[in-house]
Design a protein around this motif. Structure first.
Motif, short mmCIF file in Angstrom:
data_model
loop_
_atom_site.label_atom_id
_atom_site.label_comp_id
_atom_site.label_asym_id
_atom_site.label_seq_id
_atom_site.Cartn_x
_atom_site.Cartn_y
_atom_site.Cartn_z
N SER A 134 -40.76 80.40 91.52
CA SER A 134 -40.30 81.38 92.51
C SER A 134 -41.21 81.47 93.72
CB SER A 134 -40.07 82.74 91.88
OG SER A 134 -41.16 83.06 91.11
N MET A 135 -42.36 80.77 93.72
CA MET A 135 -43.06 80.69 95.00
C MET A 135 -43.27 79.23 95.44
SD MET A 135 -46.70 82.38 94.13
CE MET A 135 -48.07 81.45 93.50
N ASP A 136 -42.60 78.33 94.78
CA ASP A 136 -42.68 76.92 95.12
C ASP A 136 -41.91 76.67 96.42
OD1 ASP A 136 -42.44 74.12 95.22
OD2 ASP A 136 -42.40 73.96 93.04
N VAL A 137 -42.52 75.97 97.35
CA VAL A 137 -41.85 75.66 98.61
C VAL A 137 -40.53 74.92 98.35
CG1 VAL A 137 -43.22 73.54 98.92
CG2 VAL A 137 -42.20 74.64 100.92
N ALA A 138 -40.43 74.24 97.20
CA ALA A 138 -39.24 73.44 96.88
C ALA A 138 -38.04 74.30 96.47
CB ALA A 138 -39.56 72.44 95.78
N ARG A 139 -38.19 75.63 96.43
CA ARG A 139 -36.98 76.42 96.11
C ARG A 139 -36.04 76.46 97.32
NH1 ARG A 139 -40.91 79.93 97.41
NH2 ARG A 139 -40.41 81.81 98.60
N PHE A 140 -36.53 76.03 98.47
CA PHE A 140 -35.66 75.92 99.65
C PHE A 140 -35.38 74.46 99.93
CE2 PHE A 140 -37.75 80.02 100.28
CZ PHE A 140 -36.62 80.81 100.40
N GLY A 141 -34.18 74.18 100.42
CA GLY A 141 -33.83 72.82 100.80
C GLY A 141 -33.33 72.82 102.23
N ALA A 142 -32.55 71.80 102.54
CA ALA A 142 -32.08 71.63 103.92
C ALA A 142 -31.25 72.83 104.39
CB ALA A 142 -31.24 70.36 104.00
N PHE A 143 -30.71 73.60 103.43
CA PHE A 143 -29.88 74.75 103.83
C PHE A 143 -30.68 75.82 104.57
CE2 PHE A 143 -31.66 76.20 99.85
CZ PHE A 143 -31.83 77.57 100.02
N ALA A 144 -32.00 75.84 104.35
CA ALA A 144 -32.83 76.88 104.97
C ALA A 144 -33.22 76.44 106.38
CB ALA A 144 -34.06 77.16 104.11
N THR A 145 -32.22 76.39 107.25
CA THR A 145 -32.44 75.98 108.65
C THR A 145 -33.10 77.13 109.43
OG1 THR A 145 -30.30 76.89 109.21
CG2 THR A 145 -30.34 74.55 108.63
N PRO A 146 -33.56 76.87 110.64
CA PRO A 146 -34.11 77.99 111.44
C PRO A 146 -33.11 79.14 111.60
CG PRO A 146 -34.73 75.89 112.41
CD PRO A 146 -33.79 75.57 111.30
N LYS A 147 -31.84 78.83 111.75
CA LYS A 147 -30.85 79.92 111.90
C LYS A 147 -30.80 80.76 110.62
CE LYS A 147 -26.13 81.21 112.88
NZ LYS A 147 -24.82 80.87 113.37
N TYR A 148 -30.75 80.09 109.48
CA TYR A 148 -30.72 80.79 108.19
C TYR A 148 -31.96 81.68 108.07
CZ TYR A 148 -30.89 81.26 103.07
OH TYR A 148 -30.96 81.75 101.79
N THR A 149 -33.12 81.09 108.37
CA THR A 149 -34.38 81.84 108.24
C THR A 149 -34.38 83.04 109.19
OG1 THR A 149 -35.47 79.78 107.66
CG2 THR A 149 -36.90 81.59 108.31
N SER A 150 -33.84 82.84 110.40
CA SER A 150 -33.90 83.91 111.39
C SER A 150 -33.01 85.09 111.00
CB SER A 150 -33.50 83.38 112.77
OG SER A 150 -32.11 83.13 112.79
N ILE A 151 -32.05 84.87 110.11
CA ILE A 151 -31.17 85.96 109.66
C ILE A 151 -31.68 86.54 108.34
CG2 ILE A 151 -28.81 86.52 108.93
CD1 ILE A 151 -27.86 84.24 110.77
N LYS A 152 -32.16 85.66 107.47
CA LYS A 152 -32.56 86.10 106.12
C LYS A 152 -33.89 86.87 106.15
CE LYS A 152 -30.37 85.66 102.30
NZ LYS A 152 -29.16 86.44 102.13
N VAL A 153 -34.82 86.43 107.01
CA VAL A 153 -36.13 87.10 107.01
C VAL A 153 -36.01 88.57 107.44
CG1 VAL A 153 -38.39 87.15 108.18
CG2 VAL A 153 -37.58 85.04 107.10
N PRO A 154 -35.29 88.89 108.53
CA PRO A 154 -35.14 90.32 108.86
C PRO A 154 -34.46 91.10 107.74
CG PRO A 154 -34.52 88.98 110.73
CD PRO A 154 -34.73 88.03 109.59
N GLU A 155 -33.50 90.48 107.05
CA GLU A 155 -32.86 91.17 105.92
C GLU A 155 -33.91 91.49 104.86
OE1 GLU A 155 -30.62 88.91 102.89
OE2 GLU A 155 -28.97 90.31 103.21
N ASN A 156 -34.73 90.50 104.57
CA ASN A 156 -35.75 90.69 103.55
C ASN A 156 -36.76 91.76 103.96
OD1 ASN A 156 -38.43 89.90 102.13
ND2 ASN A 156 -36.74 89.06 100.95
N TYR A 157 -37.15 91.72 105.24
CA TYR A 157 -38.11 92.72 105.74
C TYR A 157 -37.55 94.12 105.54
CZ TYR A 157 -41.03 95.36 108.97
OH TYR A 157 -41.87 96.30 109.50
N SER A 158 -36.28 94.30 105.90
CA SER A 158 -35.69 95.64 105.83
C SER A 158 -35.53 96.10 104.39
CB SER A 158 -34.33 95.66 106.53
OG SER A 158 -33.40 94.94 105.75
#
Ligand SMILES: Cc1cc2nc3c(=O)[nH]c(=O)nc-3n(C[C@H](O)[C@H](O)[C@H](O)COP(=O)(O)OP(=O)(O)OC[C@H]3O[C@@H](n4cnc5c(N)ncnc54)[C@H](O)[C@@H]3O)c2cc1C
Length: 804
Positions: free
Chosen positions: A376-400
């Motif tokens: 659950s903290m391995d960098v390999a839990r993310f693949g090509a699906f975690a694009t910059p757009k995905y990250t830019s939407i998911k990170v604020p969700e996680n922060y909140s």
């Protein structure tokens, strides 16, 4: 500056400092930390220094406890104070759901050896007199944690590392990274070039930019974060002890004492991303402009829940950036395709996690293995699906949601859907409630006509319960269809494929037209994969495993050095399919294939490449439900047509859709474990029972020596299914399994067995106690429930239906 070293660590924040210390501690004295500015100059220097042991994942919790316990060690070694305030923590619940979650933490903490208990609100108020208890309904107290001095802690790590021989160069910026043919690196800096065997990216706020230097896009993004420090509080005057650090889930507030005042911070909704595209090179020990207008309503809640804070002035306000991955856990480990390049970044709780990250990463670098499961903290839990757009939407969700409790049946909505199978809309029309796995949407359960396809987040049985039950019963009595496109799939081809697979997998490799269950071990003989492998031709194999572990397994396959005549590739997006399961599945499929599917002809684990209706497909007789069943694989362009054909062929046979929830129930009734939940790199073949699929006669496969040694010595614990009579709600996961009050294991997965009418949990118990009928207890939301070992599958123990 030296010009050659074993490892360069980029970044002198708390994480880089910990990695440096741990490498030096395991004997890599020839290591160099490069820091472009002053130590701590990224997000570290202005952190609030809060530290705690709680994490939703047991192994991360353990590493957090390790981190906090480590501070005394580095203080003693370095003679430098970490500024520790080990005053423990309070967690406050305002809703029944939050209260459930605190009770769950208490149950989990027992196994982890953490001192935690639910306490009355009056007691909570005694520990922190600033709390207005009218806003809360429950409190948890934990002995571990408190806060530390961020700068002191970082310097203590570095000083201790230096004493062990490690080197540090401040004001030295890494500007380029050039790989050499032999897998080593030229680290180019503004002060010259260092040749290093290994490079570690601990660049915190600049981790993304260091990733760019080697051509990768790490899913990491910084968010702005505010906290305030108040003037002195009269309420704290004359107190002998500091108040206990307090987390208020409803208010999404954390607070603690800071000298004679208080420090209060909030994780607000609609948080602000910092430097979304590029982190400025020149940013160093700077703060960001405060934005009280935006944050006032959220701090206002804090001033209501802790009214004394609103009666004094604000002495200091901090707004600083720090980084997150899309799910809030760190990104740690080696990156596929980049030899000797490691990451330890996106660490949003550096003072709780930094030490543990340094520990596992140093082991990984030195021994090729982190020494425990850290998926659950391995960098390999993310693949090509975690694009910059995905990250830019998911990170604020996680922060909140940093302080919002995650319900086990909750599917977070941001950045969805990302990956859709061709039948996504068909499944939605059939009532599917979707989850996302490795970015791919998949059905969890199906709401019948007239029932809204929504589910209230809960720790208890939800409104989905009866419908999941209906799906299970239909699979057992007639036939069900489940989309398996979200499984991980790999194709291994070439003249050397069989020989290579024989070395990588622990099972016998099947002959053409057959399938086998195939565990994969690491050198220490622990489970790193639990696959099925089908032989399609002498030089062509299909491997099927967990979808979420696709990148993890690809990294593993490629690090197992396939020779020039072996080709390995993921077919996750090019091969999709279904599981068709149930006593009438043969009848259904026989309507679509010319192949004779009779019991004596197309037997369990037979494989064929054939037409199924319109679709050219790979057909295997296998599945995960314990019923007669088949898995079908075809290319995405045929999937919708295959789906139509299956539905048409199933009409009149009682065909139903079933989802992931039903599958979890069906598999536990049969006692089947699942990778990452029940089977993970913490466990061995004999502990899991997967040793029955190992071919010990093979002369050479990864993990053989360790597995043989374990077989000779016997396992210390065993995977078992536990029946919880009379339980009105299921275990969630990680609850302690107790024997005579002592925690002996924890729940690895749980579900209600709808076809046997029993609540079930899976977990590991000491071998001597792994006996039929042995009684344990599991603390479920504060109630001790009897849990009875069932060694035989509770459904169809002889496996007659599977073989029918
Ligand atoms: C306001 C606030 C409050 C917080 N409160 C807490 C808390 O209470 N508890 C907690 O655990 N965490 C807290 N955090 C989070 C914590 O600060 C981070 O988890 C931690 O600092 C991450 O450390 P790091 O080493 O990964 O990154 P950083 O601190 O960002 O360090 C990265 C370092 O890399 C260096 N670097 C970057 N690029 C290069 C290059 N090219 N060459 C050389 N050097 C380079 C940078 O100069 C920097 O020093 C808080 C953060 C903020 C902003």
């Amino acid at each position: 500056m030296i010009n050659s070293t074993r490892a360069v660590i980029i970044g002198g924040g708390v994480v880089g400092a910990s990695v440096l210390y741990h490498l030096a501690k395991i004997g890599w004295r020839d290591v160099l930390l490069l820091e472009k500015s002053e130590l701590t100059a990224g997000s570290t220097w202005h952190a609030a220094g809060g530290m705690h042991t709680f994490n939703g994942e047991a192994n991360i919790s353990k590493l957090q406890k390790y981190t906090i316990d480590l501070y005394r060690e580095i203080e003693a070694l370095s003679g430098h104070s970490c500024g520790l305030h080990p005053n423990g923590g309070l967690m406050l619940a305002a809703t029944p759901g939050e209260l459930d979650s605190l009770k769950l933490i208490c149950s989990r903490a027992r196994y982890l050896g953490m001192e935690t208990e639910m306490i009355p609100l009056e007691e909570a108020q005694r520990l922190n007199p600033l709390i207005d208890t009218r806003f809360f309904i429950g409190a948890l107290w934990r002995a571990d944690g408190g806060h530390c001095d961020p700068s002191g802690t970082t310097h203590a790590y570095v000083k201790a590392a230096r004493q062990l021989g490690a080197a540090v160069e401040r004001f030295t910026r890494v500007t380029a990274l050039a790989p050499r043919r032999d897998g080593t690196w030229d680290v180019i800096t503004d002060k010259g070039t260092v040749h290093a065997e290994h490079v570690v990216n601990c660049a915190g706020l600049w981790a993304r930019e260091i990733g760019h230097l080697v051509g990768i896009e790490l899913p990491v993004l910084a968010m702005e974060h505010h906290y305030l420090v108040t003037e002195d509080l009269p309420e704290l005057k004359g107190r002998e002890r500091e108040i206990v650090n307090t987390t208020d889930y409803a208010g999404e507030i954390y607070m603690r004492q800071e000298r004679a005042g208080a420090l209060i911070g909030t994780y607000e909704p609609n948080g602000v991303v910092w430097s979304p595209v590029r982190t400025p090179d020149e940013f160093s020990m700077q703060l960001l402009p405060e934005d009280f207008e935006r944050l006032a309503p959220y701090f206002e809640v804090g001033f209501q829940h802790f009214p004394a804070l609103g009666r004094v002035g604000i002495k200091k306000a901090i707004n600083g950036p720090f980084t997150f991955a899309p799910d809030g856990n760190p990104l740690v480990g080696p990156v596929r395709g980049l030899k000797n390049f490691w990451v330890a970044c996106a660490v949003m709780a550096g003072f709780s996690q930094g030490g543990g990250i340094g520990l596992v990463l140093s082991r990984w670098m030195a021994a090729g293995d982190p020494g425990q499961d850290i998926l659950s903290m391995d960098v390999a839990r993310f693949g090509a699906f975690a694009t910059p757009k995905y990250t830019s939407i998911k990170v604020p969700e996680n922060y909140s949601r940093r302080f919002r409790l995650a319900y086990p049946n909750e599917e977070l909505p941001a950045a969805r859907p990302v990956r859709r199978s061709p039948i996504y809309d068909c499944l939605k029309s059939a009532g599917a409630v979707m989850g996302a796995n490795f970015g791919l949407e998949h059905a969890l359960w199906f709401a019948p006509p007239g029932v809204p396809p929504i589910e209230t987040p809960s720790y208890r049985r939800s409104e989905a319960f009866p419908y999941v039950g209906r799906e299970c019963r239909a699979v057992r009595s007639a036939v069900g269809i489940y989309e398996t496109s979200n499984y991980g799939k790999y194709e291994v081809t070439g003249g050397g494929a069989r020989r290579w697979l024989d070395r990588v997998l622990a099972s016998r490799i099947p002959p053409v037209g057959r399938l086998r269950l195939a565990p994969m071990l690491n050198a220490a003989g622990r489970i790193v994969g639990d696959f099925s492998i089908a032989c399609l031709a002498e030089d062509r194999f299909l491997i099927v495993g967990s979808g979420f572990a696709e990148e993890f397994h690809l990294r593993w396959f490629f690090s197992s050095e396939p020779p020039a005549d072996v080709f390995v590739r993921s077919v996750a997006s090019t091969l999709m399919g279904f599981s068709v399961a149930g006593p009438r599945s043969r009848e259904l499929l026989q309507r679509l294939v010319r192949l004779d599917l009779s019991a004596g002809v197309f037997k369990l684990f037979h494989v064929a490449q054939t037409a199924v209706g319109f679709a050219p497909a790979i057909l295997t007789r296998s599945g995960f439900t314990g019923e007669l069943g088949y898995e079908l694989w075809t290319s995405p362009d045929y999937l919708a047509t295959l789906y139509d054909d299956l539905l048409e062929a199933g009409s009149g046979l009682g065909l139903v859709h079933f989802g992931g929830r039903a599958l979890s129930s069906l598999r536990l009734e049969k006692g089947y474990g699942s990778f990452n939940k029940d089977f993970r790199p913490d466990y061995t073949p004999a502990e899991t029972g997967l040793d029955r699929y190992i071919d010990f006669d093979k002369p050479d496969f990864t993990g053989r020596a360790a597995a043989l040694a374990e077989r000779a010595a016997g396992p210390k614990r065993r995977f078992v299914i536990l029946e919880l009579p009379g339980a009105e709600t299921e275990a969630i996961g990680y609850e302690s399994i107790l024997k005579d009050g002592a925690a002996v294991g924890y729940v690895t997965s749980a579900a209600f067995g709808h076809c046997i009418g029993k609540s079930l949990a899976a977990g590991y118990v000491p071998t001597a106690l792994a006996r039929e009928g042995e009684r344990f207890e599991i603390d479920i939301f504060g109630e001790l429930r009897a849990a009875i070992v069932r060694l035989q599958p509770l459904y169809d123990p002889e496996g007659l239906r599977l073989r029918s």
